[in-house]
Scaffold this active site. Structure first.
Site, mmCIF file in Angstrom:
data_model
loop_
_atom_site.group_PDB
_atom_site.id
_atom_site.type_symbol
_atom_site.label_atom_id
_atom_site.label_comp_id
_atom_site.label_asym_id
_atom_site.label_seq_id
_atom_site.Cartn_x
_atom_site.Cartn_y
_atom_site.Cartn_z
ATOM 1 N N ARG A 1 11.599 3.742 2.909
ATOM 2 C CA ARG A 1 11.166 2.886 3.973
ATOM 3 C C ARG A 1 12.353 1.845 4.330
ATOM 4 N NH1 ARG A 1 6.016 -1.078 4.285
ATOM 5 N NH2 ARG A 1 4.985 0.842 4.921
ATOM 6 N N ARG B 1 0.847 -1.149 0.140
ATOM 7 C CA ARG B 1 -0.082 -0.047 0.055
ATOM 8 C C ARG B 1 0.820 1.198 -0.089
ATOM 9 N NH1 ARG B 1 -3.107 -3.814 1.693
ATOM 10 N NH2 ARG B 1 -1.113 -4.416 2.813
ATOM 11 N N THR B 2 1.942 1.303 0.961
ATOM 12 C CA THR B 2 2.633 2.473 1.118
ATOM 13 C C THR B 2 3.235 3.053 -0.192
ATOM 14 O OG1 THR B 2 2.779 2.127 3.336
ATOM 15 C CG2 THR B 2 4.310 3.960 2.488
HETATM 16 C C1 NCD Z 1 1.974 -1.283 8.011
HETATM 17 C C2 NCD Z 1 3.588 -1.007 8.228
HETATM 18 O O1 NCD Z 1 4.273 -1.353 7.230
HETATM 19 O O2 NCD Z 1 3.920 -0.647 9.380
HETATM 20 N N1 NCD Z 1 1.609 -1.356 6.692
HETATM 21 C C3 NCD Z 1 1.320 -0.449 6.036
HETATM 22 O O3 NCD Z 1 2.053 0.422 5.609
HETATM 23 N N2 NCD Z 1 -0.205 -0.241 5.769
HETATM 24 C C4 NCD Z 1 1.563 -2.135 9.016
HETATM 25 C C5 NCD Z 1 1.952 -3.604 8.716
HETATM 26 O O4 NCD Z 1 2.881 -3.825 8.293
HETATM 27 O O5 NCD Z 1 1.480 -4.463 9.852
#
Ligand code: NCD
Length: 307
Positions: free
Chosen positions: A105, A55-56
């Site tokens: 990230r 998603r991100t």
């Molecule tokens: C989250 C993350 O990466 O912290 N995912 C996201 O970005 N929607 C939550 C997760 O990975 O559990």
């Protein structure tokens, strides 16, 4: 707060007013996305993802494309110079000259802050270890605001892996500015870290810790569920011990307020049954969809394309 050229690293850098400004900018975009179709024409976004993401990364890329910008990057550091031993600092020094804004990230807490100190291009933290995930928090807040028409004085339960869940750490900090009553529901091995609880206490937040949802479900306006962050466990045996027992099904929601909404940053694994998807409580797919206008707003703000 001035947004142009500013990196988005941690909720600790924001006050209530700047949070509301982001949510208001999101609403403007959400109401008329086509009006922003060429706002970032000629600009390049780099997405550097050293950890897994669906998603991100994709919603940042989609947001940039919808603003008329271009996107480059990687979804896996294998195949980049990180594999040859290049430091993150050196990679940032290179990528900042190839792009106008960077989403990063990384598994190391503080990686985004370090990158922002080096980079001339603004850095948006797409998650640094168990620390912070600010763009997720803005979309969580936007979703809550749309559902309840306010952020103030809500009763919010956080359930699951509160120790390693960066989305929880970011969101709890943000909600502490809105007089939220918080309930932390977790297995004994995965509580909200003591330093976070201390910080919330200092900010005057009223909170309590619980072992199961039944103790608090009648009170909640929002239940924020997270998966066990398996990749952050040193010891797989521990994972096996905690993964059972934190499971939400339609049945476990009996007795909740009719307008109680469930949020989950996703991905879900074992903790949230698909039978909840069709219930009036489920809001997590709408929540994920809000990633687009929220990230469009963040990109416009840091690039100075929106005031
Ligand atoms: C989250 C993350 O990466 O912290 N995912 C996201 O970005 N929607 C939550 C997760 O990975 O559990």
């Amino acid at each position: 707060m001035k947004f142009k050229g500013t990196s988005i690293i941690s909720l600790r850098d924001f006050d209530r007013e700047s949070i509301m400004h982001i949510l208001d900018s999101t609403r403007k975009i959400d109401e008329d996305r086509t009006a922003y179709a060429d706002r970032l024409a000629g600009k390049v976004l780099a997405t550097l993802f050293y950890e897994a993401s669906t998603r991100t990364r994709l919603s940042f890329e989609s947001a940039m494309l919808r603003l008329g910008g271009k996107v480059m990057g990687f979804a896996d550091p294998k195949g980049t110079s990180a594999q040859k031993g290049e430091s993150l600092a050196d990679s940032i020094r290179i990528v900042e000259s190839y792009s106008d804004v960077i989403v990063l990230r990384h598994s190391i807490e503080g990686a985004a802050r370090m990158a922002a100190e080096i980079s001339k291009a603004p850095i948006i933290n797409g998650g640094d270890g168990a620390n912070q995930h600010p763009s997720q928090t803005f979309l969580d807040l936007y979703t809550i605001l749309k559902a309840h028409k306010r952020l103030e004085r809500l009763k919010v339960g956080f359930m699951g892996d509160l120790k390693y869940g960066r989305t929880v750490h970011s969101l709890a900090y943000a909600l502490s500015m809105f007089k939220t009553r918080m309930f932390f529901i977790s297995p004994p091995l995965l509580p909200m870290p003591a330093d976070h609880l201390e910080e919330l206490g200092e900010m005057g937040v009223e909170f309590s810790e619980h072992r199961n949802l039944d103790e608090v479900k009648r009170d909640l306006d929002i239940l924020y569920v997270t998966r066990i962050q398996r990749e952050r466990f040193g010891d797989d045996l521990d994972y096996e011990r905690v993964k059972e027992g934190y499971f939400i099904s339609e049945k476990s929601l009996e007795g909740c307020k009719p307008n109680m909404k469930i949020l989950h940053p996703l991905p879900r694994v074992d903790e949230l049954s698909t039978d909840v998807d069709s219930s009036k409580h489920a809001l997590y797919f709408e929540q994920a969809a809000s990633g687009i206008p929220v990230r469009m707003a963040l990109l416009c703000l840091v690039m100075g394309a929106m005031k």
